[in-house]
Design a protein around this motif. Structure first.
Motif, PDB file in Angstrom:
ATOM      1  N   VAL A  97      -5.376  -7.798  -2.825  1.00  0.00           N
ATOM      2  CA  VAL A  97      -6.227  -8.362  -3.978  1.00  0.00           C
ATOM      3  C   VAL A  97      -6.799  -6.080  -4.823  1.00  0.00           C
ATOM      4  CG1 VAL A  97      -8.327  -7.631  -2.262  1.00  0.00           C
ATOM      5  CG2 VAL A  97      -8.846  -8.984  -4.800  1.00  0.00           C
ATOM      6  N   SER A  98      -6.558  -7.063  -6.261  1.00  0.00           N
ATOM      7  CA  SER A  98      -6.839  -5.461  -6.175  1.00  0.00           C
ATOM      8  C   SER A  98      -7.923  -4.978  -6.631  1.00  0.00           C
ATOM      9  CB  SER A  98      -6.574  -5.821  -7.636  1.00  0.00           C
ATOM     10  OG  SER A  98      -5.609  -6.007  -8.349  1.00  0.00           O
ATOM     11  N   ASN A  99      -8.143  -3.660  -6.181  1.00  0.00           N
ATOM     12  CA  ASN A  99      -9.507  -2.626  -6.074  1.00  0.00           C
ATOM     13  C   ASN A  99     -10.037  -2.359  -7.985  1.00  0.00           C
ATOM     14  OD1 ASN A  99     -11.028  -0.177  -6.718  1.00  0.00           O
ATOM     15  ND2 ASN A  99      -9.934   0.899  -4.952  1.00  0.00           N
ATOM     16  N   ASN A 100     -11.578  -2.896  -6.804  1.00  0.00           N
ATOM     17  CA  ASN A 100     -12.272  -3.392  -8.537  1.00  0.00           C
ATOM     18  C   ASN A 100     -12.344  -2.468  -9.657  1.00  0.00           C
ATOM     19  OD1 ASN A 100     -12.805  -5.850  -6.830  1.00  0.00           O
ATOM     20  ND2 ASN A 100     -15.186  -4.520  -5.897  1.00  0.00           N
TER      21      ASN A 100
ATOM     22  N   VAL B  35       0.766  -0.979  -0.271  1.00  0.00           N
ATOM     23  CA  VAL B  35      -0.481   0.264  -0.085  1.00  0.00           C
ATOM     24  C   VAL B  35       0.636   1.079   0.004  1.00  0.00           C
ATOM     25  CG1 VAL B  35      -0.155  -0.271   2.368  1.00  0.00           C
ATOM     26  CG2 VAL B  35      -1.857   1.151   1.102  1.00  0.00           C
ATOM     27  N   HIS B  36       0.930   2.445  -0.715  1.00  0.00           N
ATOM     28  CA  HIS B  36       1.539   3.191  -1.210  1.00  0.00           C
ATOM     29  C   HIS B  36       0.596   4.928  -0.235  1.00  0.00           C
ATOM     30  CE1 HIS B  36       4.061   6.333  -2.660  1.00  0.00           C
ATOM     31  NE2 HIS B  36       3.792   6.068  -4.118  1.00  0.00           N
ATOM     32  N   PRO B  37       1.303   5.174   0.776  1.00  0.00           N
ATOM     33  CA  PRO B  37       1.144   6.367   1.748  1.00  0.00           C
ATOM     34  C   PRO B  37       0.780   7.400   0.779  1.00  0.00           C
ATOM     35  CG  PRO B  37       3.709   6.103   1.878  1.00  0.00           C
ATOM     36  CD  PRO B  37       3.408   4.993   1.472  1.00  0.00           C
ATOM     37  N   ASN B  38       0.632   7.432  -0.670  1.00  0.00           N
ATOM     38  CA  ASN B  38       0.478   9.116  -1.076  1.00  0.00           C
ATOM     39  C   ASN B  38      -0.435   8.026  -2.287  1.00  0.00           C
ATOM     40  OD1 ASN B  38       2.360  10.282   0.281  1.00  0.00           O
ATOM     41  ND2 ASN B  38       4.000  10.092  -1.244  1.00  0.00           N
ATOM     42  N   TYR B  39      -0.693   7.297  -2.221  1.00  0.00           N
ATOM     43  CA  TYR B  39      -2.181   7.072  -3.092  1.00  0.00           C
ATOM     44  C   TYR B  39      -2.718   5.643  -2.208  1.00  0.00           C
ATOM     45  CZ  TYR B  39       0.833   9.218  -6.324  1.00  0.00           C
ATOM     46  OH  TYR B  39       2.103  10.300  -6.660  1.00  0.00           O
ATOM     47  N   ALA B  40      -3.178   5.811  -1.387  1.00  0.00           N
ATOM     48  CA  ALA B  40      -3.622   4.725  -0.855  1.00  0.00           C
ATOM     49  C   ALA B  40      -5.196   4.061  -1.257  1.00  0.00           C
ATOM     50  CB  ALA B  40      -4.214   4.934   0.989  1.00  0.00           C
ATOM     51  N   GLU B  41      -5.679   5.499  -1.985  1.00  0.00           N
ATOM     52  CA  GLU B  41      -7.372   4.436  -2.735  1.00  0.00           C
ATOM     53  C   GLU B  41      -7.123   4.468  -3.825  1.00  0.00           C
ATOM     54  OE1 GLU B  41      -4.779   8.940  -4.688  1.00  0.00           O
ATOM     55  OE2 GLU B  41      -5.034   8.128  -2.924  1.00  0.00           O
ATOM     56  N   ARG B  42      -6.130   3.408  -4.496  1.00  0.00           N
ATOM     57  CA  ARG B  42      -5.956   3.061  -5.609  1.00  0.00           C
ATOM     58  C   ARG B  42      -5.634   1.328  -5.596  1.00  0.00           C
ATOM     59  NH1 ARG B  42      -3.732   5.838 -10.078  1.00  0.00           N
ATOM     60  NH2 ARG B  42      -3.660   7.785 -10.117  1.00  0.00           N
ATOM     61  N   HIS B  43      -5.763   1.218  -3.806  1.00  0.00           N
ATOM     62  CA  HIS B  43      -5.437   0.338  -3.253  1.00  0.00           C
ATOM     63  C   HIS B  43      -7.120  -0.858  -2.967  1.00  0.00           C
ATOM     64  CE1 HIS B  43      -0.941   0.258  -3.117  1.00  0.00           C
ATOM     65  NE2 HIS B  43      -1.317   1.336  -3.005  1.00  0.00           N
ATOM     66  N   ASP B  44      -6.848  -1.506  -2.462  1.00  0.00           N
ATOM     67  CA  ASP B  44      -8.394  -2.476  -2.034  1.00  0.00           C
ATOM     68  C   ASP B  44      -8.384  -1.616  -1.171  1.00  0.00           C
ATOM     69  OD1 ASP B  44     -10.725  -4.594  -2.588  1.00  0.00           O
ATOM     70  OD2 ASP B  44      -9.684  -4.934  -0.030  1.00  0.00           O
TER      71      ASP B  44
ATOM     72  N   LEU C 152       7.210  -1.088  -3.118  1.00  0.00           N
ATOM     73  CA  LEU C 152       7.133   0.436  -4.040  1.00  0.00           C
ATOM     74  C   LEU C 152       8.141   0.886  -4.793  1.00  0.00           C
ATOM     75  CD1 LEU C 152       5.554   2.444  -1.562  1.00  0.00           C
ATOM     76  CD2 LEU C 152       4.691   0.954  -2.309  1.00  0.00           C
ATOM     77  N   SER C 153       7.460   1.147  -6.040  1.00  0.00           N
ATOM     78  CA  SER C 153       7.866   1.826  -7.014  1.00  0.00           C
ATOM     79  C   SER C 153       8.258   0.914  -8.179  1.00  0.00           C
ATOM     80  CB  SER C 153       9.267   2.645  -6.603  1.00  0.00           C
ATOM     81  OG  SER C 153       9.076   3.781  -6.087  1.00  0.00           O
ATOM     82  N   MET C 154       7.532  -0.561  -8.344  1.00  0.00           N
ATOM     83  CA  MET C 154       7.640  -1.107  -9.387  1.00  0.00           C
ATOM     84  C   MET C 154       7.453  -0.958 -10.508  1.00  0.00           C
ATOM     85  SD  MET C 154       5.043  -4.325  -9.824  1.00  0.00           S
ATOM     86  CE  MET C 154       5.071  -5.656  -8.253  1.00  0.00           C
ATOM     87  N   HIS C 155       8.274  -1.503 -11.421  1.00  0.00           N
ATOM     88  CA  HIS C 155       8.587  -1.068 -12.682  1.00  0.00           C
ATOM     89  C   HIS C 155       9.689   0.062 -12.580  1.00  0.00           C
ATOM     90  CE1 HIS C 155       5.596  -3.637 -15.108  1.00  0.00           C
ATOM     91  NE2 HIS C 155       6.584  -4.396 -14.062  1.00  0.00           N
ATOM     92  N   SER C 156       9.954   0.561 -11.840  1.00  0.00           N
ATOM     93  CA  SER C 156      10.904   1.732 -11.612  1.00  0.00           C
ATOM     94  C   SER C 156      11.718   1.424 -11.855  1.00  0.00           C
ATOM     95  CB  SER C 156      10.744   2.967 -10.406  1.00  0.00           C
ATOM     96  OG  SER C 156      11.510   3.464 -10.124  1.00  0.00           O
ATOM     97  N   VAL C 157      13.270   2.284 -12.696  1.00  0.00           N
ATOM     98  CA  VAL C 157      14.508   1.831 -12.086  1.00  0.00           C
ATOM     99  C   VAL C 157      15.324   1.446 -11.359  1.00  0.00           C
ATOM    100  CG1 VAL C 157      15.804   4.282 -12.334  1.00  0.00           C
ATOM    101  CG2 VAL C 157      17.054   1.982 -13.876  1.00  0.00           C
TER     102      VAL C 157
END
Length: 432
Positions: free
Chosen positions: A374-377, A319-328, A405-410
């Protein structure tokens, strides 16, 4: 009842060394093979006849490795316990005609591989590594692990709206790195440079699979060094853990009720459809040949596969602290909270209830906590080699991993404890 853990903070130290030494899938499997050799495994060639002797064996093919340990006295129908992972990461890969440039700059022509966060590649010190194919039919690994290239970002003075309107990158025009100065761009310069770097004769390289990588080493981060920042955690973190777990399980020898396997594939980031990808025949071929080499029949193969379980281990989203709404809203996997069990009812992940029970038993045995993802619907769900493995081989498969965090970042970010928690869970699973 849980057993004492096999791995501790030293495992995370070793992971950082593994990440730094593995800028490409080819280097990753070479490093995994070296570790398995030290544990008593030996390489077998796919072109040779295989015998049914006990012990650890592995196959290398390009950027993929399949390794397994046959306990003394194992029956032909003995089931497998498989840890699946992938060796590739999103990056920039060198085109067939790499030498380019404009306006006094010498550049390297690259193509985008997978789905990288493009902005994370800007203004970084970048090296170059990969596999060189030689005129005599052999291959040679090469690694220029020093600042060699850079993808320069446009100055804010020439793009005043970048902070308000967002950065917009054209994959063709804006992602070509520079590596020097000069008006005279000559075909063959880059390969000649790599021949010299690798100590090869001029003109000996006739093919190449080269990719760009950041040269900044992995590092501990945070007040108490409780985080790890580094490249290619997706998914070398799982390859490293799986290698360590297989070596640890093999040390149990004849006590093992299953045949433990590590299957680390290439090309997961672009669909797995290759001779070294999870959607290819490599894993099935190796497992079947192992059964037949021990005197088995098709019936033995069917029995073994029916009782086989695969843990598809890949990184997942903490869970990302700045984008928690993107998670279930009810599933918030935390970094350093233990491995995650990935669930998706539309089969983007292969986990079902029976698979969950297998993973829960392994974690309980290892004394390792686990979480559920589980992903956000309202958000699309990614996928892994899990559903591919289940469908292609008819093997019960469970999707798991480590929250980052930062998946697919360098440069990705994980907890310092999670890598060794994963390795302990995988070891308990492989041991049965």
């Amino acid at each position: 009842m849980s057993e004492p853990p096999r791995f501790d903070r030293g495992h995370t130290d070793d992971l950082m060394s593994f990440l730094a030494a593995s800028p490409t899938p080819y280097h990753a499997v070479a490093n995994a093979a070296e570790r398995l050799e030290k544990a008593g495994f030996r390489q077998v060639a796919e072109t040779d006849a295989w015998d049914g002797t006990a012990g650890g064996k592995y196959v290398l093919r390009g950027g993929a490795i399949i390794a397994w340990y046959v306990p003394e006295g194992a029956a032909a129908h003995t089931p497998f316990r498989i840890v699946g992972a992938h060796t590739d990461s999103p990056n920039l890969r060198v085109k067939p005609r790499p030498d380019s440039g404009a306006h006094g700059w010498r550049q390297v022509a690259v193509e985008i591989y997978g789905g990288p966060l493009l902005n994370s590649w800007l203004d970084r010190d970048l090296g170059l590594a990969g596999r060189l194919s030689l005129r005599d039919g052999t291959t040679r690994l090469v690694n220029v692990d020093r600042p060699l290239l850079r993808v320069p970002q446009l100055a804010i003075h020439l793009d005043r709206a970048v902070n308000s309107d967002g950065l917009k990158l054209d994959k063709q025009r804006h992602m070509q790195p520079v590596w020097g100065l000069g008006e005279d761009v000559r075909d063959g310069d880059l390969i000649a440079f790599l021949e010299e770097t690798a100590g090869l004769a001029e003109g000996s390289v006739t093919g190449w699979d080269l990719m760009v990588h950041p040269v900044e080493p992995p590092a501990y981060l945070g007040r108490d060094r409780e985080l790890v920042a580094g490249p290619r955690m997706d998914n070398l973190l799982s390859v490293h853990a799986g290698t360590a777990a297989l070596a640890a399980a093999a040390a149990r020898g004849p006590e093992l009720p299953y045949i433990p396997v590590l299957a680390a594939f290439d090309h997961e980031e672009n669909g797995s459809q290759s001779d070294t990808g999870a959607d290819g025949p490599l894993l099935g071929s190796v497992l079947e040949r192992s059964v037949l080499a021990r005197g088995g029949t098709y019936e033995d193969r069917a029995r073994a596969f029916a009782a086989t379980v695969c843990l598809s281990s890949d990184t997942g989203h903490g869970v990302h602290p700045n984008y928690a709404e993107r998670h279930d809203p009810t599933h918030h996997p935390r970094v350093d909270g233990g491995p995650i069990l990935k669930v998706n009812v539309n089969n983007r992940y292969a986990t079902d209830g029976s698979g969950r029970a297998v993973f829960a038993a392994a974690c309980e045995k290892a004394g390792v906590p686990f979480q559920t993802f589980v992903s956000n619907n309202a958000m699309p769900c990614g996928t892994t080699i899990g559903p591919i493995t289940a469908a292609r081989h008819g093997i019960r498969t469970v999707d798991i991993g480590v929250a980052i965090l930062s998946m697919h970042s360098v440069r990705e970010l994980c907890g310092a404890k999670d890598p060794f928690l994963l390795a302990n869970a995988l070891t308990a699973f492989l041991e049965g």
